[in-house]
Design an enzyme around this catalytic site. Structure first.
Site, PDB file in Angstrom:
ATOM      1  N   TYR A 194     -15.541   6.312 -12.123  1.00 37.38           N
ATOM      2  CA  TYR A 194     -15.093   5.230 -11.253  1.00 37.38           C
ATOM      3  C   TYR A 194     -15.558   3.873 -11.794  1.00 37.38           C
ATOM      4  O   TYR A 194     -14.764   2.941 -11.958  1.00 37.38           O
ATOM      5  CB  TYR A 194     -15.620   5.462  -9.839  1.00 37.38           C
ATOM      6  CG  TYR A 194     -15.461   4.278  -8.915  1.00 37.38           C
ATOM      7  CD1 TYR A 194     -14.205   3.746  -8.635  1.00 37.38           C
ATOM      8  CD2 TYR A 194     -16.578   3.694  -8.309  1.00 37.38           C
ATOM      9  CE1 TYR A 194     -14.068   2.668  -7.785  1.00 37.38           C
ATOM     10  CE2 TYR A 194     -16.446   2.619  -7.449  1.00 37.38           C
ATOM     11  CZ  TYR A 194     -15.186   2.114  -7.196  1.00 37.38           C
ATOM     12  OH  TYR A 194     -15.054   1.031  -6.353  1.00 37.38           O
TER      13      TYR A 194
ATOM     14  N   GLY B 286     -23.786  11.279 -11.008  1.00 34.84           N
ATOM     15  CA  GLY B 286     -23.346   9.906 -11.222  1.00 34.84           C
ATOM     16  C   GLY B 286     -24.072   8.858 -10.407  1.00 34.84           C
ATOM     17  O   GLY B 286     -23.799   7.670 -10.566  1.00 34.84           O
TER      18      GLY B 286
ATOM     19  N   ASN C 243      -4.933   6.064 -11.733  1.00 35.82           N
ATOM     20  CA  ASN C 243      -4.805   5.218 -10.546  1.00 35.82           C
ATOM     21  C   ASN C 243      -5.456   3.851 -10.704  1.00 35.82           C
ATOM     22  O   ASN C 243      -4.970   2.864 -10.130  1.00 35.82           O
ATOM     23  CB  ASN C 243      -5.413   5.922  -9.333  1.00 35.82           C
ATOM     24  CG  ASN C 243      -4.575   7.090  -8.869  1.00 35.82           C
ATOM     25  OD1 ASN C 243      -3.443   7.279  -9.314  1.00 35.82           O
ATOM     26  ND2 ASN C 243      -5.122   7.893  -7.979  1.00 35.82           N
TER      27      ASN C 243
ATOM     28  N   ASP D 159       0.858  -1.187   0.000  1.00 38.91           N
ATOM     29  CA  ASP D 159       0.000   0.000   0.000  1.00 38.91           C
ATOM     30  C   ASP D 159       0.894   1.237   0.000  1.00 38.91           C
ATOM     31  O   ASP D 159       1.901   1.281   0.708  1.00 38.91           O
ATOM     32  CB  ASP D 159      -0.900  -0.012   1.248  1.00 38.91           C
ATOM     33  CG  ASP D 159      -2.134   0.868   1.105  1.00 38.91           C
ATOM     34  OD1 ASP D 159      -1.964   2.077   0.874  1.00 38.91           O
ATOM     35  OD2 ASP D 159      -3.251   0.339   1.250  1.00 38.91           O
ATOM     36  N   ASN D 160       0.505   2.242  -0.785  1.00 34.48           N
ATOM     37  CA  ASN D 160       1.283   3.488  -0.796  1.00 34.48           C
ATOM     38  C   ASN D 160       0.787   4.502   0.228  1.00 34.48           C
ATOM     39  O   ASN D 160       1.344   5.591   0.341  1.00 34.48           O
ATOM     40  CB  ASN D 160       1.300   4.105  -2.201  1.00 34.48           C
ATOM     41  CG  ASN D 160      -0.062   4.576  -2.670  1.00 34.48           C
ATOM     42  OD1 ASN D 160      -1.053   4.522  -1.936  1.00 34.48           O
ATOM     43  ND2 ASN D 160      -0.134   5.035  -3.919  1.00 34.48           N
TER      44      ASN D 160
ATOM     45  N   SER E 271     -11.696   5.581  -5.281  1.00 27.95           N
ATOM     46  CA  SER E 271     -13.042   4.987  -5.259  1.00 27.95           C
ATOM     47  C   SER E 271     -14.180   5.946  -4.942  1.00 27.95           C
ATOM     48  O   SER E 271     -15.273   5.497  -4.609  1.00 27.95           O
ATOM     49  CB  SER E 271     -13.074   3.842  -4.242  1.00 27.95           C
ATOM     50  OG  SER E 271     -12.775   4.320  -2.942  1.00 27.95           O
TER      51      SER E 271
ATOM     52  N   ALA F 250      -7.162   1.313  -5.234  1.00 26.56           N
ATOM     53  CA  ALA F 250      -7.863   2.109  -6.246  1.00 26.56           C
ATOM     54  C   ALA F 250      -8.355   3.404  -5.633  1.00 26.56           C
ATOM     55  O   ALA F 250      -8.547   3.497  -4.419  1.00 26.56           O
ATOM     56  CB  ALA F 250      -9.049   1.333  -6.823  1.00 26.56           C
TER      57      ALA F 250
ATOM     58  N   ASN G 189     -22.879  -1.932  -1.828  1.00 22.85           N
ATOM     59  CA  ASN G 189     -22.444  -0.859  -0.925  1.00 22.85           C
ATOM     60  C   ASN G 189     -21.804  -1.412   0.341  1.00 22.85           C
ATOM     61  O   ASN G 189     -22.511  -1.852   1.250  1.00 22.85           O
ATOM     62  CB  ASN G 189     -23.623   0.065  -0.575  1.00 22.85           C
ATOM     63  CG  ASN G 189     -23.895   1.049  -1.683  1.00 22.85           C
ATOM     64  OD1 ASN G 189     -24.139   0.656  -2.818  1.00 22.85           O
ATOM     65  ND2 ASN G 189     -23.842   2.328  -1.369  1.00 22.85           N
TER      66      ASN G 189
ATOM     67  N   LEU H 261     -22.690   6.704   3.242  1.00 20.82           N
ATOM     68  CA  LEU H 261     -23.852   7.007   4.075  1.00 20.82           C
ATOM     69  C   LEU H 261     -23.674   6.608   5.531  1.00 20.82           C
ATOM     70  O   LEU H 261     -23.862   7.437   6.440  1.00 20.82           O
ATOM     71  CB  LEU H 261     -25.089   6.318   3.486  1.00 20.82           C
ATOM     72  CG  LEU H 261     -26.369   6.384   4.329  1.00 20.82           C
ATOM     73  CD1 LEU H 261     -26.806   7.824   4.531  1.00 20.82           C
ATOM     74  CD2 LEU H 261     -27.466   5.550   3.684  1.00 20.82           C
TER      75      LEU H 261
END
Length: 326
Positions: A141, A286, A92, A32-33, A77, A75, A170, A190
């Protein structure tokens, strides 16, 4: 102990997958960066801080840890951000992932579990969306995830690896022990925003859109607990290993039951004992009106079902994690 490389393992779903891998007897190796992940979420297995574009580090990590399979979560997101910075999402999510896949195939990796999204379906009209539904994303995305699913399908037979693209609906909730949880910055989801608004650790909740063609006018979504998602990744890995080289396909991960945003707000009141402070706002670019999974393919192939994804458990575990940060 068998080692599994977890790209994005310092992030929300990735860290829960690392815990599930550890509990199942694997050694997760996080790559992970920390662009959006958190170093203190890496609690299980070694941590390599690097970008998935860094082919030399990726290949060395595979060799040094004797990696046998990969789970790829890394990613960008955020749906809203993807609509105003599409070039970032192509960089990315598409370009970086292609570089990552090149490094993995050069080291002979044979199983890849890819974190995808229900956003690939766009504004699907089916009551329950099957994997065969048309892929017509309504945001950048979703489009970038669709692009990588396509790349996997073409690359797998050439390079001899098998793959599963897990289309999350979700993701929500947190680890039952409250060791890890959701903490994006900014947070656009949410349930964590509902919890923070109610506990006083964040601003009032905004309900985006009340004029959708749904029973109460708010968006309807299929909410799935992050620990259920983590279990599905292990089940997908087992499915890949039981099948032939080069196989691959997408799977929906959801419950098959939709909840509207306003229904979740009401559940928050039941769980937390007070009405979450919220205001009604306009639509967010979107966002499709309804996204609810047909999860039967994963149920059949993996013998997997969501068991923790009722609204009360989602909110209760998210609140327990938030209280650890107060």
């Amino acid at each position: 102990m068998e080692s599994i490389l977890v790209a994005g393992g310092a992030g929300y779903v990735g860290s829960h997958a690392c815990k599930a891998l550890d509990l199942a007897g694997y050694q997760p190796v996080t790559l992970d960066n920390l662009a959006t992940g958190h170093a203190d979420a890496v609690k299980w297995g070694p941590f390599v801080q690097a970008d998935i574009r860094d082919a030399e580090t990726v290949r060395r990590t595979v060799r040094e840890h004797n990696i046998t399979a990969v789970m790829h979560f890394a990613a960008s997101s955020l749906v809203g951000e993807s609509m105003v910075r599409p070039e970032l999402y192509y960089e990315n999510n598409v370009i970086a992932t292609l570089r990552f896949l090149e490094a993995l195939t050069a080291e002979g990796i044979r199983q890849i579990v890819f974190s995808s999204t229900a956003a690939v379906y766009g504004a699907a009209e089916a009551e329950l969306i099957p994997e065969t539904a048309p892929l017509v994303p309504t945001n950048t995305y979703g489009e970038t995830k669709r692009a990588i699913e396509g790349a996997l399908s073409w690359m797998a037979p050439v390079h001899g690896f098998s793959w599963a693209a897990l289309r999350y609906f979700n993701a929500a909730g947190a680890d039952e022990a409250a060791e890890i949880g959701e903490r994006h910055d900014p947070e656009t989801h949410l349930i964590p925003n509902l919890v923070r608004a109610t506990l006083g650790t964040g601003p009032g909740l905004k309900v985006f859109g009340t004029d959708y063609p749904t029973p109460d006018g708010s968006c309807v979504r299929d909410y799935i607990h992050v620990a259920d998602l983590a279990d599905a990744h292990l089940a997908a890995l087992a499915w890949l290993r039981a099948g032939p080289s080069g196989q691959g396909r997408p799977f929906n991960l959801g419950t098959g039951k939709g909840l509207s945003v306003l229904e979740v707000v009401k559940a928050g009141e039941r769980v937390l004992g007070k009405t979450p402070p919220h205001e009604l706002a306009g639509r967010r670019a979107g966002d499709p009106p309804r996204l609810v999974a047909d999860p039967s393919a994963a149920q059949t192939a993996f013998n997997w079902r969501a068991t923790r994804s009722d609204a009360e458990t989602l909110i209760r575990t998210a609140a327990a994690f938030e209280r650890t940060r107060m």
